[in-house]
Enzyme design. Structure first.
Site, PDB file in Angstrom:
ATOM      1  N   ARG A  52      -9.991   6.929   4.375  1.00  0.00           N
ATOM      2  CA  ARG A  52      -9.265   5.822   3.742  1.00  0.00           C
ATOM      3  C   ARG A  52      -9.041   6.102   2.254  1.00  0.00           C
ATOM      4  O   ARG A  52      -8.010   5.736   1.690  1.00  0.00           O
ATOM      5  CB  ARG A  52     -10.046   4.505   3.923  1.00  0.00           C
ATOM      6  N   ARG A  65     -21.899  -2.228   3.263  1.00  0.00           N
ATOM      7  CA  ARG A  65     -21.253  -3.536   3.461  1.00  0.00           C
ATOM      8  C   ARG A  65     -21.452  -4.028   4.890  1.00  0.00           C
ATOM      9  O   ARG A  65     -21.396  -3.247   5.839  1.00  0.00           O
ATOM     10  CB  ARG A  65     -19.755  -3.408   3.165  1.00  0.00           C
ATOM     11  N   ARG A 115       0.821  -1.216   0.000  1.00  0.00           N
ATOM     12  CA  ARG A 115       0.000   0.000   0.000  1.00  0.00           C
ATOM     13  C   ARG A 115       0.847   1.256   0.000  1.00  0.00           C
ATOM     14  O   ARG A 115       0.293   2.356  -0.023  1.00  0.00           O
ATOM     15  CB  ARG A 115      -0.867   0.018   1.241  1.00  0.00           C
ATOM     16  N   ARG A 168     -18.197  -3.071   9.821  1.00  0.00           N
ATOM     17  CA  ARG A 168     -16.839  -2.778  10.280  1.00  0.00           C
ATOM     18  C   ARG A 168     -16.769  -1.350  10.803  1.00  0.00           C
ATOM     19  O   ARG A 168     -17.388  -0.451  10.248  1.00  0.00           O
ATOM     20  CB  ARG A 168     -15.848  -2.951   9.124  1.00  0.00           C
TER      21      ARG A 168
END
Ligand code: AMP
Length: 212
Positions: free
Chosen positions: A172, A127, A88, A161
């Site tokens: 993010r 999600r 990353r 989450r």
């Protein structure tokens, strides 16, 4: 087969990796899943990583590189691997190249799943995941069963989450654009980048791999 899956959070890297794994004998290595497992078990690594993860920041390179080193050189990866969520940063990509070189091998391809930011926000806020087995649901397209029990493992542990709230998702995404997106150029210049539309059909990656 040694692959890196690149792309923003929510691009479908994990889902695609799971379908490639059904067709090829490769290990699916998700650094996010490995870290979450460490957080759950309250290991020293998990305790150190938790605050970074909850805020949508990257866990320091050194911790990640040490964690991945053992995995990649282990038996589970002997037949190949898909790295999902790693590397990353540029130092992580360089460390990966150096490690593979030590092992006398190299990456075959880096596959970029292209998805725009608003699609990511919409996908991730809806999600849900099973915190026991990692199965993924979507409140609109694939809702969790009404009894709340995971279809895959049967446990009543389907959750949102902590880092899938809109505020953390936007953070993010910022981190992705600043620290991870430069890897697109890194792998393009090595001639191993393939770009896929991450909003396209799920089988596109299998078709791409089958062509090679
Ligand atoms: P993911 O499940 O891949 O979205 O990862 C969840 C979180 O784990 C990220 O927001 C980071 O805090 C951390 N993480 C996962 N992989 C890495 C990595 N390669 N480098 C640094 N942090 C990571």
């Amino acid at each position: 087969m040694k692959l890196v899956f690149l792309g923003p959070p929510g691009a479908g890297k994990g889902t695609q990796a799971a379908s490639v794994k059904e067709a090829y004998p490769v290990a699916h290595i998700s650094t996010g899943d490995m870290l979450r497992e460490n957080v759950k078990r309250e290991t020293p690594l998990g305790k150190e990583a938790k605050a970074f993860m909850d805020e949508g920041k990257l866990v320091p390179d050194e911790l990640i590189i040490n964690m991945i080193r053992k995995t990649i050189s282990g038996d589970a990866c002997a037949k190949g691997f898909i790295l999902d969520g790693f590397p990353r940063t540029a130092p992580q990509a360089e460390a990966l190249d150096a490690l593979l070189k030590e092992m006398g091998t190299s990456l075959d391809r880096a596959i970029l799943f292209d998805v725009d930011d608003e699609t990511v926000v919409s996908r991730l806020t809806s999600r849900r995941v099973c915190s026991t087995c990692g199965a993924i649901y979507n409140v609109h397209f694939d809702p969790p069963p009404e009894d709340g029990k995971c279809r895959n493992c049967g446990n009543p542990t389907i959750v949102q989450r902590k880092d899938d709230t809109e505020e953390v998702i936007r953070k993010r995404l910022q981190v992705y654009h600043h620290q991870t997106a430069p890897l697109i150029e890194y792998y393009t210049s090595r001639g191993i980048l393939s770009r896929l539309d991450g909003t396209g059909p799920k089988d596109a990656v299998l078709a791409l791999l089958a062509e090679r």
